[in-house]
Design an enzyme around this catalytic site. Structure first.
Site, short mmCIF file in Angstrom:
data_model
loop_
_atom_site.label_atom_id
_atom_site.label_comp_id
_atom_site.label_asym_id
_atom_site.label_seq_id
_atom_site.Cartn_x
_atom_site.Cartn_y
_atom_site.Cartn_z
N VAL A 105 0.81 -1.21 0.00
CA VAL A 105 0.00 0.00 0.00
C VAL A 105 0.84 1.27 0.00
O VAL A 105 0.37 2.35 -0.38
CB VAL A 105 -0.98 0.03 1.19
CG1 VAL A 105 -1.94 -1.15 1.12
CG2 VAL A 105 -0.25 0.08 2.53
N ASN A 141 -6.73 -1.14 6.44
CA ASN A 141 -6.32 -1.77 7.69
C ASN A 141 -4.81 -1.94 7.82
O ASN A 141 -4.29 -1.98 8.94
CB ASN A 141 -7.00 -3.15 7.79
CG ASN A 141 -6.40 -4.02 8.87
OD1 ASN A 141 -6.57 -3.78 10.05
ND2 ASN A 141 -5.64 -5.04 8.46
N TYR A 163 3.97 6.37 15.04
CA TYR A 163 2.78 5.56 14.78
C TYR A 163 1.53 6.35 15.12
O TYR A 163 0.59 6.45 14.30
CB TYR A 163 2.84 4.28 15.62
CG TYR A 163 1.62 3.40 15.50
CD1 TYR A 163 1.39 2.64 14.36
CD2 TYR A 163 0.67 3.36 16.52
CE1 TYR A 163 0.25 1.85 14.24
CE2 TYR A 163 -0.45 2.57 16.41
CZ TYR A 163 -0.66 1.81 15.27
OH TYR A 163 -1.78 1.04 15.16
N LYS A 219 -1.47 7.89 12.58
CA LYS A 219 -2.89 7.57 12.79
C LYS A 219 -3.71 8.83 13.07
O LYS A 219 -4.86 8.94 12.62
CB LYS A 219 -3.03 6.57 13.94
CG LYS A 219 -2.44 5.19 13.64
CD LYS A 219 -3.11 4.53 12.45
CE LYS A 219 -2.65 3.10 12.25
NZ LYS A 219 -3.32 2.45 11.10
#
Length: 245
Positions: free
Chosen positions: A57, A83, A146, A150
């Site tokens: 991705v 996901n 991370y 997000k």
């Protein structure tokens, strides 16, 4: 009528659980993953008409090729679940170039690439579900990149929701908590990194060993509910966290 659902990172973890769930529910699932053998194994397990495609991705060319393949047999898809993600702790002083690039490209650029290529197939009633993390709110030590990717995805999702409303595409964030299944193993981090990660989190009151876990299969219920919402309802964010039994 059965829906066509595309899931990234479908070779294990939550992605695999979602693929199994929606296959059991009678939907058609397209499984995307960077390692073809992993997503193919899941596709073989759940059987036809579900199928797997190799897709990194974080690589726009790989994403373009994957969705071109999907369009050959499914000119209309109902749901894209972004996901796939990379979860790795480090400090600012020690983070490598590759770690920065891989997390940003997979966790943030990846959903953008996938949504862009999926959009022509989603218009007129489709849905994008972007998976984020409770780490956005917890701000866990050593997970700043991370959590940052997000958090960025949550902002992007909110703005997509307004942008795509006129095209008949809904956008939802599922902010997930800690999850497991019986095949989950310890993260592939060096032992010293894992120890420092646990130690630094304990300093801010987050005892990783005592925090509850939800089973992946339980979490799939939330995705089922989001997908089944009537067309005249919009859910911007669903925040999930594990509960003690």
């Amino acid at each position: 009528m059965a829906k066509t659902i595309v899931i990234t990172g479908a070779g294990d973890g939550l992605g695999r659980a979602l693929a199994r769930r929606f296959a059991r529910d009678g939907e058609t699932v397209v499984l995307l993953g960077r390692t073809l053998s992993k997503v193919q194994a899941v596709a073989d397990e759940i059987g036809a008409p579900h199928f797997a495609i190799k897709c990194d991705v974080g690589n726009p060319d790989s994403v373009r090729a994957a969705f071109a393949t999907i369009a050959q047999t499914h000119p209309k898809i109902d749901v894209l679940i972004n996901n796939a993600g990379i979860f790795e702790p480090f400090t600012l002083g020690e983070v490598s170039d590759d770690q920065v690039i891989s997390q940003i490209t997979t966790n943030l650029a990846g959903p953008i690439f996938c949504a862009r290529e999926a959009l022509p197939l989603l218009r007129g009633g489709g849905q994008i579900i972007n998976v984020t993390s409770e780490g956005v709110a917890l701000k866990m030590p050593m997970l700043w990149l991370y959590a940052g990717t997000k958090a960025g995805l949550e902002l992007v999702s909110d703005m997509w929701g307004r942008e795509l409303e006129s095209e008949g595409v809904r956008v939802t964030v599922v902010r997930a908590g800690q999850m497991f299944d019986e095949t989950k193993t310890a993260p592939p981090w060096p032992q010293d990194v894992a120890i420092r990660f646990a130690t630094e989190n304990a300093k801010v009151g987050l005892n990783l060993r005592e925090r509850p876990l939800s089973h992946y299969n339980s979490v799939t219920d939330a995705f089922r509910a989001v997908i089944d919402m009537p067309a005249d309802l919009h859910i911007g964010t669903v925040a999930l966290s594990a509960a003690r039994r």
